[in-house]
Design a protein around this motif. Structure first.
Motif, mmCIF file in Angstrom:
data_model
loop_
_atom_site.group_PDB
_atom_site.id
_atom_site.type_symbol
_atom_site.label_atom_id
_atom_site.label_comp_id
_atom_site.label_asym_id
_atom_site.label_seq_id
_atom_site.Cartn_x
_atom_site.Cartn_y
_atom_site.Cartn_z
ATOM 1 N N TYR A 4 16.336 -0.192 -8.580
ATOM 2 C CA TYR A 4 15.612 1.076 -8.544
ATOM 3 C C TYR A 4 14.492 0.955 -7.520
ATOM 4 O O TYR A 4 13.730 -0.016 -7.530
ATOM 5 N N TYR A 5 14.383 1.946 -6.680
ATOM 6 C CA TYR A 5 13.347 2.002 -5.650
ATOM 7 C C TYR A 5 12.270 2.947 -6.150
ATOM 8 O O TYR A 5 12.582 4.044 -6.644
ATOM 9 N N ILE A 6 11.016 2.508 -6.050
ATOM 10 C CA ILE A 6 9.932 3.319 -6.597
ATOM 11 C C ILE A 6 8.881 3.611 -5.535
ATOM 12 O O ILE A 6 8.744 2.887 -4.548
ATOM 13 N N ASP A 7 8.154 4.665 -5.781
ATOM 14 C CA ASP A 7 6.972 4.975 -4.995
ATOM 15 C C ASP A 7 6.016 5.741 -5.893
ATOM 16 O O ASP A 7 6.448 6.456 -6.806
ATOM 17 N N VAL A 83 12.069 -2.177 -6.958
ATOM 18 C CA VAL A 83 11.735 -2.473 -5.568
ATOM 19 C C VAL A 83 10.702 -1.466 -5.077
ATOM 20 O O VAL A 83 10.849 -0.256 -5.277
ATOM 21 N N ALA A 84 9.663 -1.978 -4.417
ATOM 22 C CA ALA A 84 8.625 -1.130 -3.835
ATOM 23 C C ALA A 84 8.244 -1.688 -2.474
ATOM 24 O O ALA A 84 8.600 -2.808 -2.126
ATOM 25 N N ASP A 85 7.498 -0.892 -1.724
ATOM 26 C CA ASP A 85 6.999 -1.377 -0.433
ATOM 27 C C ASP A 85 5.528 -1.769 -0.512
ATOM 28 O O ASP A 85 4.908 -2.031 0.505
ATOM 29 N N PRO A 111 14.979 -7.224 -21.700
ATOM 30 C CA PRO A 111 15.108 -8.678 -21.720
ATOM 31 C C PRO A 111 14.656 -9.320 -20.412
ATOM 32 O O PRO A 111 14.147 -10.426 -20.398
ATOM 33 N N ARG A 112 14.840 -8.585 -19.314
ATOM 34 C CA ARG A 112 14.428 -9.116 -18.014
ATOM 35 C C ARG A 112 14.166 -7.945 -17.076
ATOM 36 O O ARG A 112 14.940 -6.990 -17.030
ATOM 37 N N MET A 113 13.083 -8.039 -16.333
ATOM 38 C CA MET A 113 12.804 -7.109 -15.247
ATOM 39 C C MET A 113 12.451 -7.950 -14.039
ATOM 40 O O MET A 113 11.727 -8.936 -14.155
ATOM 41 N N THR A 114 12.972 -7.559 -12.894
ATOM 42 C CA THR A 114 12.674 -8.256 -11.656
ATOM 43 C C THR A 114 11.949 -7.282 -10.735
ATOM 44 O O THR A 114 12.341 -6.113 -10.643
ATOM 45 N N PHE A 115 10.915 -7.788 -10.066
ATOM 46 C CA PHE A 115 10.136 -6.954 -9.156
ATOM 47 C C PHE A 115 10.209 -7.539 -7.755
ATOM 48 O O PHE A 115 10.059 -8.742 -7.578
ATOM 49 N N GLU A 116 10.433 -6.662 -6.785
ATOM 50 C CA GLU A 116 10.472 -7.071 -5.384
ATOM 51 C C GLU A 116 9.550 -6.167 -4.581
ATOM 52 O O GLU A 116 9.549 -4.955 -4.779
ATOM 53 N N VAL A 117 8.793 -6.778 -3.694
ATOM 54 C CA VAL A 117 7.977 -6.015 -2.751
ATOM 55 C C VAL A 117 8.486 -6.349 -1.353
ATOM 56 O O VAL A 117 8.538 -7.516 -0.968
ATOM 57 N N HIS A 118 8.878 -5.321 -0.635
ATOM 58 C CA HIS A 118 9.337 -5.464 0.747
ATOM 59 C C HIS A 118 8.287 -4.822 1.644
ATOM 60 O O HIS A 118 8.078 -3.605 1.560
ATOM 61 N N ALA A 139 10.406 6.997 -1.928
ATOM 62 C CA ALA A 139 11.328 6.067 -2.593
ATOM 63 C C ALA A 139 12.723 6.163 -1.972
ATOM 64 O O ALA A 139 13.397 5.151 -1.778
ATOM 65 N N MET A 140 13.145 7.371 -1.641
ATOM 66 C CA MET A 140 14.444 7.561 -0.969
ATOM 67 C C MET A 140 14.429 6.892 0.410
ATOM 68 O O MET A 140 15.413 6.243 0.795
ATOM 69 N N ALA A 141 13.325 7.039 1.141
ATOM 70 C CA ALA A 141 13.223 6.420 2.471
ATOM 71 C C ALA A 141 13.232 4.899 2.365
ATOM 72 O O ALA A 141 13.819 4.214 3.209
ATOM 73 N N LEU A 142 12.599 4.351 1.322
ATOM 74 C CA LEU A 142 12.614 2.900 1.110
ATOM 75 C C LEU A 142 14.049 2.432 0.823
ATOM 76 O O LEU A 142 14.518 1.453 1.422
ATOM 77 N N LYS A 143 14.730 3.132 -0.062
ATOM 78 C CA LYS A 143 16.125 2.782 -0.359
ATOM 79 C C LYS A 143 16.974 2.859 0.917
ATOM 80 O O LYS A 143 17.765 1.959 1.211
#
Length: 148
Positions: A4-7, A83-85, A111-118, A139-143
């Motif tokens: 999931y891409y967030i903003d 995922v976020a920027d 049970p698990r969440m993973t976070f990524e910053v690009h 968020a759409m532009a990040l994806k």
């Protein structure tokens, strides 16, 4: 496990959350809070754009309700990858996720969440219709940027 891409849009660096978008592969949501911006730049460049999105799901809710909305949106995914920027967006997401409707703590029983910053710039983009400073479009532009 889905990605999931967030903003987030908020009123200045430490101001309240104004809107958040979560964009997955097959669904997305734009959440606008009832908070009002006070920062002049945000009032001029963000607030007028907050409703210019194409999210199939959209809500306008009080700030303490955002966590319940996120938990409901993600409920079928037990191990989401977020995922976020910006680490600020991850922080805002986590704060909202762990806040209950009463403003107190709420459990996020994944049970698990993973976070990524690009650390990428999503604009300019060739994504048709994109509106910068709108949480859903950002968020759409990040994806779009990360999945080309």
């Amino acid at each position: 496990m889905a990605t999931y891409y967030i903003d987030c849009e908020f009123d200045g660096h430490n101001g309240p959350l104004l809107s958040m978008a979560i964009v997955g592969d097959s669904r997305s949501i734009h959440i606008r809070t009832t908070e009002q911006a006070l920062d002049p730049w945000v009032m001029a460049h963000v607030e007028p754009l907050m409703d210019r999105h194409n999210a199939p799901m959209s809500q306008w809710i009080p700030l303490p309700e955002v966590g319940a909305s996120i938990r409901f949106f993600l409920q079928d995914d037990r191990s989401p990858v977020i995922v976020a920027d910006s680490p600020v967006d991850i922080g805002r997401f986590c704060r909202a996720l762990s806040t209950g409707s009463d403003g107190g703590w709420a459990s996020a029983d994944f049970p698990r969440m993973t976070f990524e910053v690009h650390n990428v710039d999503c604009y300019p983009t060739d994504l048709p219709g994109a509106v910068q400073h709108n949480a859903w479009w950002d968020a759409m532009a990040l994806k779009h940027k990360l999945t080309l």
